[in-house]
Scaffold this motif. Sequence first.
Motif, PDB file in Angstrom:
ATOM      1  N   LEU A   1       9.999  -2.547  -4.934  1.00 12.98           N
ATOM      2  CA  LEU A   1       8.848  -1.687  -4.670  1.00 12.98           C
ATOM      3  C   LEU A   1       8.962  -1.024  -3.301  1.00 12.98           C
ATOM      4  O   LEU A   1       8.756   0.198  -3.156  1.00 12.98           O
ATOM      5  N   GLN A  51      -0.533   0.868  -3.411  1.00 16.51           N
ATOM      6  CA  GLN A  51      -1.674   0.073  -3.878  1.00 16.51           C
ATOM      7  C   GLN A  51      -1.202  -1.257  -4.469  1.00 16.51           C
ATOM      8  O   GLN A  51      -1.767  -2.316  -4.169  1.00 16.51           O
ATOM      9  N   ARG A  52      -0.170  -1.122  -5.290  1.00 18.54           N
ATOM     10  CA  ARG A  52       0.382  -2.338  -5.913  1.00 18.54           C
ATOM     11  C   ARG A  52       0.874  -3.298  -4.842  1.00 18.54           C
ATOM     12  O   ARG A  52       0.665  -4.508  -4.929  1.00 18.54           O
ATOM     13  N   GLN A  61      -0.577  -8.340  -5.936  1.00 17.78           N
ATOM     14  CA  GLN A  61      -0.281  -8.764  -7.306  1.00 17.78           C
ATOM     15  C   GLN A  61       1.207  -8.972  -7.513  1.00 17.78           C
ATOM     16  O   GLN A  61       1.627  -9.746  -8.356  1.00 17.78           O
ATOM     17  N   VAL A  62       1.987  -8.211  -6.762  1.00 19.06           N
ATOM     18  CA  VAL A  62       3.443  -8.353  -6.907  1.00 19.06           C
ATOM     19  C   VAL A  62       3.880  -9.474  -5.954  1.00 19.06           C
ATOM     20  O   VAL A  62       3.661  -9.376  -4.741  1.00 19.06           O
ATOM     21  N   ARG A 111       0.256   4.965  -5.594  1.00 22.10           N
ATOM     22  CA  ARG A 111       0.124   3.891  -6.600  1.00 22.10           C
ATOM     23  C   ARG A 111       0.989   2.686  -6.222  1.00 22.10           C
ATOM     24  O   ARG A 111       0.557   1.538  -6.300  1.00 22.10           O
ATOM     25  N   ASN A 112       2.198   2.984  -5.799  1.00 18.39           N
ATOM     26  CA  ASN A 112       3.108   1.902  -5.386  1.00 18.39           C
ATOM     27  C   ASN A 112       2.552   1.134  -4.185  1.00 18.39           C
ATOM     28  O   ASN A 112       2.613  -0.090  -4.116  1.00 18.39           O
ATOM     29  N   SER A 138      -2.121  -4.801  -3.069  1.00 18.18           N
ATOM     30  CA  SER A 138      -3.008  -5.631  -3.891  1.00 18.18           C
ATOM     31  C   SER A 138      -2.596  -7.115  -3.908  1.00 18.18           C
ATOM     32  O   SER A 138      -3.394  -7.968  -4.251  1.00 18.18           O
TER      33      SER A 138
END
Length: 263
Positions: free
Chosen positions: A116, A100-101, A106-107, A97-98, A104
């Motif tokens: 992260l 992916q973030r 987005q961060v 999940r991390n 992505s």
Amino acid sequence: MDLADLSAPPRPKEPTLNAEPAVQRRLLDLQDLDLQLDQVAHKRASLPEHQALKDLIAEKSVVDRELVTADTEVSDLQREQKKADSDVEQVRQRRARNQQRLDSGQVTSPRDLENLQHEIGSLDRRISDLEDSELEVMEKLEAAEVVQADLRTRAEAFAGRQAELETTRDAALKELDEQRAQLGDKRKAVAAELPENLLAQYQRLREHNGGIGAAPLVGKRCMGCRMELAPSDLNAIKAAPPDAVLRCEECGRILVRTSESAA
Ligand SMILES: [Zn+2]
């Protein structure tokens, strides 16, 4: 000799019984059948399978107990392995999940990105540690399963051997039971020919004299105690009427005159 024996009162004299010589000789047939029955009973009790089974069951119970312990150990380790698997899986999912973030886009804040990445790094270390323990549990489980399989094979071999021995024992018992039944029928028929008081005396003497209550006089010898009778006793026997039931002066057993007797 014990002093008590000297002062012991003489054995009460039993009444002398009478029976036709042919009936007395029938008592010897009964004695013979009783000895055969004793032999059958002895064989029945001392079948080698009895001891073999006893030894086998003792050994088997040790293996059975060890198998229970091994089964418990295996199921404990299986549970431990499942737990280790799911622990790794959870951390992997969190890491994914991390990732992916991160991927992505987005961060964007450098501080968040750094956090992260830092978390992903520590999750990697955590995964590596958990995988190590997972491997350790798996190795333990494999070793325990080898022990378990070996014990199970041994327990099955014991059970097979036990079944074999029981089959052999049961066959031997069945044969002996048949012999016993046949001898028992013959005995019943012979006993029916004997007067009750003679039969009772014989039974009592047999009980107290190692299974032999009546014996033939062969030559000058009582075959019950194997002693040669004194001349005076032989003379008394010669003088006794044929239907008198005699007793050996040495052993007290019923002494039956036959064609082989010297008196
Ligand atoms: Zn005797």
